[in-house]
Each structure stands twice: as C-alpha cells, then as structure tokens.
Design an enzyme around this catalytic site. Structure first.
Site, mmCIF file in Angstrom:
data_model
loop_
_atom_site.group_PDB
_atom_site.id
_atom_site.type_symbol
_atom_site.label_atom_id
_atom_site.label_comp_id
_atom_site.label_asym_id
_atom_site.label_seq_id
_atom_site.Cartn_x
_atom_site.Cartn_y
_atom_site.Cartn_z
ATOM 1 N N CYS B 92 0.856 -1.188 0.000
ATOM 2 C CA CYS B 92 0.000 0.000 0.000
ATOM 3 C C CYS B 92 0.891 1.237 0.000
ATOM 4 C CB CYS B 92 -0.871 -0.010 1.252
ATOM 5 S SG CYS B 92 -1.628 1.596 1.565
ATOM 6 N N GLU B 127 8.983 -1.153 -11.531
ATOM 7 C CA GLU B 127 7.721 -1.103 -12.275
ATOM 8 C C GLU B 127 6.557 -0.684 -11.381
ATOM 9 O OE1 GLU B 127 7.276 -4.867 -14.288
ATOM 10 O OE2 GLU B 127 8.695 -4.320 -15.845
ATOM 11 N N GLU B 285 14.990 -3.049 -19.349
ATOM 12 C CA GLU B 285 14.687 -4.477 -19.499
ATOM 13 C C GLU B 285 14.158 -4.765 -20.892
ATOM 14 O OE1 GLU B 285 11.976 -6.168 -16.705
ATOM 15 O OE2 GLU B 285 12.959 -5.312 -14.939
#
Lengths: 659, 659, 659
Positions: B92, B127, B285
């Site tokens: 969170c 990400e 990536e």
C-alpha cells in the site's frame, strides 16, 4: 410412489439402487437427533424387493442447522469470500466439526445397516471436489507443509522463494494461494507455482482425509463390505492416484461434454480402471437421457444410452447405474434426465431403452464380472504434470494437458489398441509401449524405468513440454528434456509458442511412408543428440529442423514429438510405434468402430464391438465365437454389419486378429 | 554458478548489471536485522569483474514477515478485498510502515554502496503500478483533496456533485472510487468522472511519493549518482509526466505485445525520451528471446533482439539491458527468456545473438551517448486526456486513446519523420508541426500556445473528442471543440458513434490529390466556422458534410479530423501536413524501413536505418558517411540493400535528404 | 441560465417539466436540516412560466452524509460486498433509516407543494431496481416467508428442500440466495429455484414498500394528485404487475437497445399500457438524440425522435417527456443527449426536431388524451414465468423469455393487430385470441380461464416450456404441459436442446398453405393426444413427428408450438390464428409500416400510421378521415405515401379496414 417405483424398477431390471446420497438433513435433523425412520423404510423396501443397495453416508452436503451453528463449516472460496449455507459439496474439509459429525454419521449408518445383506457397497460423500481457502485450511496447510519439508530452508528452496522476495521466516507467514495472495486471473495464474502446486496436493489430501475418516468409522462395524466414492473421471482438483489405494473399488460418474465423446469416454474409463491396477470399476452415474446443468442439454439419441453403457462394460465396468431413477420434483435437477419421469410412465422411449438394456445385462449374467483388460500399451496420466503444466507462466496457456493426452489416447483408440492408463508410479515392466504425453514433471526413478522399457525393446513416446521440472516444479538445471534427454537423444534450447491460428506444417517420414501434417501452439527447436529425425518443420526460421525424432536406446526406441501435431500427425506417429509391436487392431481403419477386449477370471475372452459412427459399418469378423447379445455364432472372416449405435459382444474361441 | 555467469557475461560483453531488485527479504530478513552479506558479495564480484552496477533498493516487493506483522501493508484491491502476502508490487503506497521501512532500506543500501565506483545508478522500487483502495489510501486521498480544493464547495463544483445527489458536506464522506462505491463493470465505468480522475492523479502521486521517499534517503549519503526507476512505456495508471522531474534519467522495460510492434515501440521510445525533454534514457529491461507472462509467448526471431535493441538506441537509449541474465530456477518467470538458460550454455542461438550485439555495442563505444533527436514535429501525449477519455460515459467505449495516438504517430513514423512525444506543458515554440490526437482535456494556456504555433506558420492537428472538458472533466459550456474552436474554425453540435463494423467512407481532397478512405467508431458532425473542408462523409444522413477540415490561422493551419479515420486516412492527412513543412523522410514510401536521426553532443549526425520488413529492401543512400556497423563508406545515392532485421548506423557527413 | 432555459422551453413547446429527481442532498443537506430554497425557486419559476411540474420526491439516491452516518443504508451486492457511498439507486430497501427518511422527505415535499396547481403529478424515487443482500434484507426476507408459508413444513415442501439436504429446521437458517449461498455463475444459476424465485418476489415487494411508504406520506397532505414512478419497460427484477395497482398512472423510460427496436418498443408500450388495464401512461423519459451509458451510443437519425414519440402516443401515451432538458455539465451523463446542449443553442438539428414535435403536439391539443386501444388479442406477460424460465437448470440457457415473447408479439405487430399485453390474472373474457409464449409457470385458475377462451370460440396459443411448473417452481407430476394438456391435446415426454447453430427445419401445413421454416434451440417431442398436427420436424431422429399442433377445444382452438421456430415460422402460425378471427391489419404485408388504433373517450377513432422503414412506402388508404398532422382529408382507397420516419394520424370516419 415407492410402490410404483419398484414396479418400474422390475420392468427395467434395476437390481441395484444407490440411496441416501444427500440425506444428512433427514438422518440427523438436529445436533443431537439421529432419525433413520425414512432410510430404514427405503432400505427395507429395497431389500424386500430383492434389490442390492449401495448405501451412502450422505455427507456430500451438510444440513442448514450445522451451517447456522458452526459458520466455519462452510467454505471460503478462491476469492476469499466466506460462504453461508447453500448448494452442496459445501463443507470445509479442515473443519473439526464437519470431520467429527460426518464420521459420526457414517459410523451410525454403518452400525445400523452393516448387517443387512442387501447392502453391497458403501458410498461415502459424493463427487468430492472444489476447494476451501479458510483460516482452518491455511493452518492445516502449514501443518501439511511442516510434515513435508520439516524446515523452512527446505520449503524456501523447494518454492524458490528467493524470487520476488518471498523467503519465509515463519510458518505462520504462509498463506493459502488464492486471488488474495499469489493469484491473478484465476486459479491457473500464480506468482509461485510451488506454493500453488503444494496447495493442490494438500487440498486433495484434505478431502481424502474426509473420505478416510468416514471409511474408518464404517470399518468399526463392517470389516468387509467394499467402500467407494464416486469420482468424476478426468477431474483436475483431486489426484485420484493418491486416493485410489483407499477405495476398495473405483466408481465414477460419466457425464461427457457432448455426444461426440466416445474416444474421451474410452480414455476416462481406462483411467478409472487404471486407478486400482486394472480392477473393474462401477459406472456409478450416467443420465438415461439428458443433463440439466449445462447451458444446453441435448437428448441422448436412440441407442446411445445402451451403446455408452456397453462401452463402460467393455472398458472394465462391473456395474452400470443411473442418476436419476425418478425425476426430482423441484430444485436444480428437476430437468435432469431420469429413468422415471415426473408423470411416472413406463411407456416413454427413455424408459423403454433403459428396460431393454436392463434385460440384456440380466441375460448376460456375470460373464464379464471381474474380467481384465490385456493391454500391452500404457499411457501415463499424471496429476502433478497436469497441475504443473497448467499453472505455468509460459510458454503457452493454450496447451492444455487433457487435450494432449486425449490426442495420444485417441490415436491408440483409433488403432483399436487396448490401453492401460496408469500413474507414473505404475509397474511398466509388462508393457511393450509406454506413452507419456506432456509429462511436464519427472519424479523419482521414472526416467530410469522408462529407459528400461526401451532397453528391453519397448517403445517410449513423449512430447514437447516433458521433462521440464522436478517434483517441486523447479526447472532441471540441464538441457531440456531433463532426465529424459538420454532416452530421447535430443536437446532443446528454445521453444516457440504461437496463437492457435498459426500452423507450422511438419513433414513426417519413416520406412518409406511420408505425410505432411499441421502442428500448432508449441514448437520446440530440437538439436538431435543421436536421435534420428522422423519429422521436420516446413516453415519459419526453423524450417528443416527436427520436429519428431526417434532414438535407438538399447533394443528399443525413444520417440520425441517436439511439435504440437494435430490428430493426424499424432496418429501417424503412434501407428509407426504400434506397427513395430504388432499392436494395431483389426479395424484400425474403420472410423468410430471401437474394439475392446476383456478376459474373464476363467480365461474367457470377450471382444466388444461398438459402432459409434452415424452410419452402419460392414467388416469381416476378426474372431470366431458367439455374439452374446444376439446369441448368434460368428465365424472369423464372415461379414458383420453393425448399425449405428450397435454393439456386439463376442465370446471368442481364440484371440481376435486381423481377418 | 557466479563464476560461470561472469565468464559468460564477458563473452556477451555485458558491462552493466542490475542487481537486488527483489532482495528485500534477503537484505532485511527480520524487522531489526539487516544483512548485506550476499549483496556485498554480488556487488564486490561484479566490481571486481569490471562491470558497472545498477543497484536496486529492492522495495518492489515486501518480505513475508512484514505482511504478517503489519497486515495493513498489503493492498486493498478495486473490489474492496484486503490482500494478504503474495505476488509483488504489493505494498500500500500510503502505509506508514511501508514508507518508513522502504526509505530506511534505501538509506542503508545507499550508505553502504554509495562509495563504490562500480555503482553507476540507483534503481528504486520496480515497475511501480497498480492501485490500492484501503482506508489509509482513502484518508490520504481526502488529505490530497483538501490540499487541492481547500473547500468542499470547490470540490463539489469540480466534481459536479449536484448530479445524482452527491454533494459532500464533510471530507470524511468521500470514498475511494471503486467497485464498492462509484464504479460498475470495472475501473473505466464510474458514476463520477471527477472523483475517479482525481483518484487516478492521487494514486500516481502516492506512488511517486514512495519513489521520492527513497530517493531522498539515497541522497543523504550520495548526492550525485543518478536515480531512476523502470517505467513501462504507455502505462495508464501512472502519469509519468508528473514523475519525470523527480528522476535523474528515465528508464523503461520494453515488452511489446507482439512482433509487429515496431511502430508502437518507436512511439514508446519517443514518449520515454520526451519525459525529460529529449534527454537519453535507458532501456532497462527486454527479453533476449521470449516472455512468460502472456497466454502465448512467441520466440524472438533471429536478428530481432539486435534490431529492437538498435531501435532503442536510435530513439534515444544510452543503455540496453536484459531481463533476465540467467533463467530463474523456479516460480513464475522460470520460462521467461534469459541470456543464460537453465543449462548454462554459451552455444545457444540466443546467447550467440546477445554476444554479437554486445560486441557491436562495445565496438561503437560512446559515439551515440548523450545524442539528441532533432525533431521538428511534436506529438502531445496527455495522461489526463487518456484517463478522461476512457472513463467517460459516452460517446463510445470503443475509441481508445492509445489507438488514436498510435495511428497519428504511425503516420509520422511511416513518413520517416523524427517526432518528439511531449507533455501538454512542453515548450512548443520550436516545432513546425504539433499533433494532438484525442486531446479530450484542454488545460491552462494550452489552446493559446497551440494558436501561437499556427500563428507563426506552423500546423496544428487535432481530432474528434478533443477540446471537450476542462481539467476537472467538466464540459466546456461552449461549442465543441471548446477552446480549440477558434484555431480549428469549426463547431460540432452532434456526434455519432457506431459499432466497429460500421464504415463511413470519407472522401479526402487537397491540392489536386483525392482519396477515399474508411472511417469508423466515431463521426462528429462538423459545421465549419471558417475552416476549409478537406474531407467529407460519403454515407448516412450527414453524407456530404465535413469530416476533415483545415483552417487558416495566422500564417499557419489548424487541422480538425472529425472522423475516426483508418490508418490510410490518417496517413494521408499527416502527409499533407508534413509536405507543407518539408518534413517527409527519404524513405517514406518504403514500408517498414525505419529511419531515425540522433545528433551527438559533438555535432556528429547519426542516421539509423532499421529494416523491420520480412523482406530485404533496396534503396539509394540518402546520406554520405560511414556505416559504423559494417565499417563501410556510403556515398549518397549509392544503392543500399538491407536484409530483413538488418541495421545500418551511418555517421553522416551532412544532413540526410531524399536521394 | 434558467431564463435561457425557459425561453428555449417556449420555443420547443415544453409544457411539462420533471424536477427534483436527485435533489435529496439539496433539500436535506444534513440530518436535521431541510432546505427548499432552490426547489422553491425552480417550481415557482416553472409555474410562473405556465409549465406543469411533475415533482419528484428525490429519493432515488441518498445523500453522502446519510451513508456516512448509517453505513447500513447502502446495499450489499449479490457477491456479498457491502457498498459504501456512491452511484444512485443505492439504498437498501429494508433499511429502517432509509424508509423513515425517504418517507419524511416525501411528506415534507408534498406538504409544501401540494397546493401548487402547477404540480400535476408526483414522481416517487427513480427507476427502482437492483437488489440488496444484506442482513436487514435477509431478516425481512424471513419475515416475508413466515407471512407467506406460516410453517417451515410448508416452506420445505414448496422449496423441495429434501433435495441436497436442505431441509430448514429454523427460520434463521434461511439465507438470501446469492453468490455466497445458492448461486454460482451469477444470478441465474441457483441450486434452489424456489428460494431464488421467492427472493425475487420479496425484493420486488420490498422496493414496492419503499414506493408505498412515500405515496402514503404524500397522501397525508394531497389526496388527489396522481402519483407515479418511472418504470423501465421489460425490466426483469421488478414484477410491475404487482406494483401497478399502487400507481395512479404508469410511466416509463424508453431507451431501446438500438435503432431497429420499433417492434420491441411497441411491445413495451403495450406492456406498460396493460399494467393498469389499458389506461394511458406517460413516456417519462427518452433521449432526444443519444444515450451515454452504452458502449456505443449512436445518434438518433433525423425524424426518429418524432417517429418514436408518436409511436408512444399511438400505443397509449398521454405525455411525452425527455431526459435531459439541458445537458449536465459533468459526471456520467454529460454526454447523454439533451434538448439543450452545453452551448445553449436553439439552432441545432436536435433542438429543431424537438421544437417541431412540440409544435405538432400543441396543435393536436387533447384529441388523444384518455384514448383506449380496442384490442381483441391479448398476450400474456408473466414475471414469474420469466424468472422461473431463466433461473432454471435445463433444458437450455439459450432460450430467453423476452426473445420468445418478442417473436410472438412481433408476429402480431407485423400483422397490424392491436394487442393488449396483460398479466395472467387479467380478465380474458373479452379477447378472441390469447397468446401465452413460454408460459413456464401456470398458477391459480389460469388453465381453466384459457380453456374458457377456447370453449367460446377463441384461440389460445402457447409454446414449448409452458405448463411446466406450479407457483413454487415445482414440476407438475403429470404429463407435460401440465394443466394446459387438455386444452392443447398433446403430451410431451422428451425435449431436445441444441446449440444455436443447429437447425431443425419444420414443415408447416394448414388450409392448403405450406411453408418450411427453421427452428432452433429447443425441440419438444410431441405425442398428440387428439390435436391435429400442423407442423412436423424434418430432421433428426424425431423427423416426421409433431412440432406444431392445433387442438379443437369447444368452439375454438388450442395451438401448441413445440419447436423454437424462427420469426417466419412464428409469424406463419400467428397469421393462421388471426385469419380465423379476421384480425389481420390492412398493411400486414407492408414491412415496417406500423398501424395502431386508439379510441378517444368521445368515441373518436384515431388511426396512427408510422413508417419505420428506411424507404418510403405507398399504400392505399384504409380509412376515410382527416390526417391531423398534415390537416389533409383522406379518402379510403386513395394512395398514401409515407416517407421514411413519416407519421400520419387519421381521425377516422369509421373503422379502418383493408382497402
């Protein structure tokens, strides 16, 4: 109504009835009240009418009062939602109160009816399945893991928890893998295959414990009468191979997805027969006419109920029962097919066909009881590989375990070859051919045992996505196909997955025979390490490279099918293999004419011919003997004509062979 | 295994490694224990081997003990379900304990490794994405709203709460918009666009705060080494334009949906380069071979990894990295492509191609480092418009922001034009052409700035569904397209939306050129207010009315494309625009031959030619110079042949031009 | 803006406005504060401008403060999730605080405005619907059940709880049937049809109680002004037949799914008119241009708004209103069509068409007010059958109640026959033809009343899946079609369901006419018990058996359509029936030319001609009179030409008839 029921049962030659499957609310209407009045009456009446009884413990659905008094007895679903009273198969398998009360009910029923000679089998629970993700199950899962791994280090290694920061430092950190923890897009999409795989194993074991709880309670008063539960064929959630040792005989409910399922049903029967090493099973349920639970519920065509019932017998069934005997008045199965409809008529087509089959089976008596299938081909079916393959991220969600297995079994079925479908732990020493489709996980000494099959002259066939992972679902840190590499004589560095509309043609060639077939979904790039190339890709950058190989290993062969061949390609490969061992059946080129052989305990050889085609077929007889259904003498070579849905059951004078 | 890794890294010219991305459970195995033993060894070994290290803080997934000790650290999903430990990107963003511990970990890692010269960049989190709907986030949302609106009156006005009785009379009445409050049928279907839009903004900011928490902690001991996190290209949940100022350089992970994504990747690279005003980025990536997370994971064809890596460089990448360097033994990415597979071989095709590319990049040295793209065309990309368009009820859910933007960018890409993809706040004064597809929301002084582009002779292009709402997602109470109306010289009273199979042909006509193209999905009915009609509908009751217009504004033009033109129509319009400014590239009519220009800090002009076609192309050279890859001299006008997937990198003597 | 509104209302001849529909947060901004300042101003202004007001109580959405103060006022959804503040139609119908406060608001509004002569109707709530599954509703459901069944024995019998061990032994064991209890795969898949059916009935009643709460409060100060709420046509969750007696007049909102819905709208208008025994209704809402809530929201073509408005009048509407009058500035309906758009223009096409229609309606005055439809055909519409059919497991989920009803109504509509769509309790003694499609449930004395229709010479038509269950959804323990068997003269033992792509052709033959048509989805196998065979199957094993039968019963007929005939087959059957009674309209063979008749209280006969075709039609006049729209005299037999979307309203000198 019971009187009418029994009159109609007589007309239909119904000699065995399963009763009490969902009777818990009836037999235990309150926590401290057991009331067997109605069940007594049912069993007594059945016995008085001369019928055998398969008596259920009735624990497949708990009563409403139990859910109200003990909310934890209901399940928590994959989405993390605590259910409340409703439906069936609704009990948390880890709930102490469920385990205590279900066993107690089984104990009391067994104590009450064990002495009744009409009771020929105990039916525990019903269609075990589903899953629960509650706190009790999570706690039980942790215990199960502690038993299995002993230390968290071993567990962390098995689950590869170094990945994504998952290292567990306390047993109580472990959660049931669900939509709230490791999963997204449903049960097949997990961040940690190892956790999900172990939960599948745990849940199968937890429900098995529910079964063994009740069986133990039954055994307290009845040491002998066989105990079973009704399986559901190729049912993914439960590893029936782990269950089978605990059943005295296997039984299952056959509700195929459609009326083009003859080959699929053959596989499933073979799987059920293989659960207990070839021992006959019961077909516990089938509809005489239609189902109700599907979006569309077609009617069984004339003759189909008979054809499919005989198919069950041909593959090892010693009993054929129906669900349901009389149509339910209400609720969700009121439109499910029944031997006796709502109007109670005996003059319906459906009742007539049931009665005709009943008469045939009565006339045959016990000729096929206890008979065994003399298969020389084994197909390996492995729940662990099924699970591991389908919960895997990559290479392709479109490759489905059942579809691969079905294609290889179908090739054998089309060829008219008797097949045992067996676990990976089965004794393989008696088989000429062992087929292991999509054997994703290779455990224990299996690779060596497969090598022994080939070494002594047998043929071993495996496919793409085999030999990838160990029993923890971790990749073998070697060339693909891992421990199968030596036997197969290949190495796989890369694999390509494509959408279902992409075809790569494969040119197959062996012994002068050539065929070009389509392959789809998965294309492994094979670098032969000694194997001969039998098939080559025709397209894409790997055109010309190996798609199917055959490796000479000892006196035998290891076949590797690297491409997602369509059925004709699979069939071509399997025919090469079967030809070598002389295992192609007499009617291998007659579409949808199924043959199956059973050998009775007294050595009698029974040949079943079943015409699943929509048209009549004419073939020369492949055996001399008597057709027990028509009571006609058959001479080998004589022309036989089978109408659509027709069945012959030839008691053979010798072994059948191509005429 | 590490020794083998580094030997193989040397073979593959791997000079930079990202490490520690999911190491939290490793580096902080318990609340009070930090253990950098393993990370020390990894970093020391990498440094000793001469490799640069991109060092991650490792906070992209929290450890299991943290979730156990602080259940509030996990997220509550859109459906209102509190998750438990599992997966990754699982914290969170508003959780105080997560914020405290993630910053503390970053602080300690920076303190420990900042002095190590091998550490060339900090990689924070991973990400970033997803969303949380917990009580803590709801409370933080209320605070964010109070900061933004100050009074409930302003908030009620912004959200138009008079509608459907939503007037808020206390801050604590406000809920996070989820499936339990304002939404149905998922995140795009909301009763109150304003609430949902603000929550999207809030959540993007909340995660940005997680990033800046860690960056600040790093800066305590390392004032200089650049800090980044890996973005995901066109990722809707996060407004990367709001994030970009806080990163020292942009980096992103390129996993295109399929192998026909060359144009899409070009757009995404341009977007990532535009985040920091044209500054080079890292390709953090990419897979060397295949993904694992898709339903179907195809293999990159030979040459594609090299082609796509060079494409990244052509569009502004100063570094090209892979995920993953060695295949994970287990869990959900074990089948994700790797430079080094499970068997650890150097003789695979994939390793060979990686090594070839590594050698090329090594040989090129720093020639392209820091180079900039000399674009004269800007395409506006706006997360607010993306959100507003796609959460809108009406006119059409089938109109998708990315698809519209992709079509306009593709037209520019096909034309061989260098494009900057920039935020709506960008300085537009240097561009000849500004394209604003589906600019649903018009904020601040944007309309004036666009008018200035046209006024000084530039061309501004916009489309249907532009200029509809203000920054609160309330309709402009004027004619459509709102503040863009003056520049466009049109008025739109009505719009028609149709299913995807309905085509309205549009006849385009300008400068003697005519073309009839298809349009779909959305058809605005234009009443020109001074604009010239360039395209007209051919069907329906509005046949003959304007579908494309061009308005003379000052010395330039405002183009309005009212119809959902298919690609050929969009391309025709954009070619008209580019032609006027002489911006059509030399190979605009050669399909899938991409060109891109970068100008190095020393003025060196680099021309990239990339053949994305499945066939070889032959073209005359458009520049004189040296192909740095083949080391061959090129004379302008000489025939060049590029095989499929071939790349040329021409160090030009002058500016490229049509030969 | 209000000034501009009223100027534009005048231009558009808007004489009635609905106000206050979602005004709760405005009129009661806090628990103890009622504030009618704004509503006063709105109502006063409307009255001053000479407009009638349909005044809403405004309780269709509760205010945010109420949800905050009383979380139990929000609903729990089918998935068991407690919602928090958001959306609309968001109040638990069983919540005491909602019931108290909504009635109190209605009470205060009525007290305040009852004396205002501008208020011509009360609009309670808004589009009642949805469902709640909270604890309060569960408790109320138990009370409702206790009232209905008195004893658990009766309940257990009604629900057939013996099935799956569901016997209830305490009222508090009963749960609301939801995804957490009896359901899977959504609201239509239930283990216990009886429970789900009763919950549907209960929920409809619970919301009706919300309506009657408010109506009673209104009646405290206003004994006369009619009270309504806006229905939604064929809306499954609410049994409008149970609601209708409590409304003073019916009203509904017409948002058809697409622009090919003319026949569907006709059915829905007929259904709404049938709610109160043929009494005229209001068309409370329709869009003048487009919706916003659909995935794709097409524009109404020129003339369509007028055509559809006149269609409403033709079928019984005494008022035609719009939603919305002025476009909302923000939130989810800002793109919903409006009479006045965001720019406030009067010179748009949409406004122009609204104004043209307004002028026509003004000119016509009250000619059609209070007129009745002189139908001699009744079509039975039954929510219980709808529910029972669609929550049934088996025989086919593809058979949808509305589709069956639509096909039969369409056959009547195509034939130009006026139809009353009535409840199964309606007085049938006045009809020549009664059509009962898919009348799954047969309750009370309906079978006898249908027999009386036939006995006196009428025709009764029913179909497959009729006469299957009693009012508790338990199967009749007789031959199918249960109590309809005698009238139909058939018996059905079996039924076949097939996927949608399977066609069984049916050969229809009667009175020398023959036709072969397709049937799909469901095929009942009919054994005539006296009925004549009118249609036979042409395929499958039941080829040659009866698919459509006609039984002579008294002086009339019972028709049984056993096959899922496509539209042309249904139309053929219905034409046979109508022909017998001389009920085929004058333009039965003119596609999409709708006719409808209304007879005003003074006996004036109004004939509506509505051209729904995309092309002009030319027909001879079927009546002599005056076209009130063009004010032209029409002579029977003269050629009439109607352009697409054209309407004629002929005040007839006599009854229309085929020219």
């Amino acid at each position: 109504m019971w009187t009418q029921d029994h009159e109609l049962f007589d007309l239909a030659h119904v000699d065995t009835v399963t009763v009490g499957v969902f009777a818990w609310a009836l037999t235990q209407p309150a926590p401290d009240v057991y009331d067997f009045t109605t069940l007594d009456a049912i069993v007594e009446r059945a016995a008085a009418e001369g019928r055998d009884v398969c008596l259920a413990t009735g624990t497949g659905a708990h009563p409403a009062w139990l859910a109200r008094a003990h909310p934890e007895v209901t399940r928590v679903d994959f989405e993390g939602r605590r259910h409340r009273f409703g439906q069936r198969h609704n009990s948390c398998p880890s709930s102490p109160v469920f385990r205590r009360l279900s066993a107690e009910l089984a104990r009391r029923i067994a104590a009450r009816y064990a002495a009744n000679p009409a009771v020929v089998a105990w039916h525990v629970g019903n269609e075990y399945g589903g899953a629960c993700y509650c706190e009790l199950c999570t706690a039980a899962f942790r215990d199960w893991l502690r038993d299995k791994y002993r230390t968290l280090d071993r567990l962390n290694h098995a689950w590869c928890t170094m990945f994504w920061s998952h290292t567990f430092t306390g047993w109580d950190e472990i959660e049931a893998p669900s939509a709230l923890t490791e999963h997204w897009r449903g049960p097949d999409h997990t961040a940690f295959q190892g956790i999900t795989l172990d939960y599948l194993r745990f849940m199968s074991d937890a429900m098995l414990a529910n079964f063994t709880d009740e069986k133990a309670a039954i055994r307290e008063s009845d040491p002998d009468t066989p105990v079973t539960t009704n399986f559901m064929g190729m049912y993914r959630p439960l590893d029936y191979h782990r269950w089978a040792p605990h059943l005295d005989f296997a039984s299952w409910d056959n509700y195929p997805p459609d009326d083009r399922s003859a080959a699929r049903m053959a596989l499933t029967h073979d799987l059920m027969r293989g659960l207990k090493d070839g021992q006959p099973f019961w077909l516990m349920e089938q509809t005489p006419s239609c189902t109700a639970c599907r979006d569309v519920n077609p009617l069984k065509r004339p003759g189909i109920n008979r054809l499919w019932s005989w198919q069950a017998v041909a593959h090892g069934a010693d009993a054929v029962l129906y669900f349901q005997l009389r149509a339910s008045r209400g609720a969700s199965e009121k439109y499910h097919g029944a031997v006796i409809g709502h109007a109670g008529r005996a003059d319906t087509r459906v009742f007539g066909e049931v009665a005709q089959l009943g008469a045939e089976l009565s006339r045959l008596g016990g000729v096929s009881l206890g008979a065994r299938t003399p298969a020389r081909v084994a197909l390996l079916f492995d729940w662990d590989s099924w699970w591991a393959l389908e919960i895997s991220d990559g290479p392709s969600r479109l490759v489905r375990y059942q579809q691969v297995v079905l294609a290889y079994h179908r090739a054998l079925w089309d060829a008219g070859t008797d097949v045992d479908v067996v676990p990976v732990t089965a004794d393989l020493s008696g088989y000429d051919v062992v087929v292991a489709p999509a054997l994703h996980m290779v455990k224990g000494d299996l690779a060596q045992r497969l090598e022994m099959v080939a070494a002594r002259g047998g043929s071993v066939v495996t496919t793409f996505l085999s030999g990838r992972v160990d029993e923890d679902d971790n990749a073998f840190l070697t060339d693909v196909p891992g421990p199968l590499g030596t036997l197969m004589g290949v190495r796989v560095d890369e694999w390509d997955a494509r959408e279902a509309d992409v075809v790569n043609p494969v040119r197959l060639s062996a012994g002068g025979e050539e065929l070009e077939v389509a392959s789809r979904l998965l294309f492994e790039l094979v670098i032969p390490q000694g194997a001969d190339v039998v098939g080559t890709y025709r397209a894409d950058f790997y055109a010309g490279t190996a798609a199917v190989t055959r490796n000479t290993f000892g006196a035998g062969h290891g076949w590797y099918v690297a491409a997602g061949l369509e059925q004709d390609g699979v069939s071509w490969v399997m025919r090469q293999v079967l030809d070598r061992h002389g295992l192609v059946g007499p009617y291998a080129d007659v579409a949808d004419l199924e043959t199956a052989v059973r050998v009775a305990p007294d050595g009698t050889r029974l040949l079943f011919l079943l015409n699943h085609a929509a048209v009549a077929v004419e073939v020369p007889a492949c055996a001399t003997g008597v057709d027990l259904l028509s009571e006609q003498q058959i001479e080998r070579g004589q022309p036989l004509s089978l109408a659509p849905a027709e069945v012959m059951l030839i008691k053979c004078d010798g072994a059948p062979a191509a005429p």
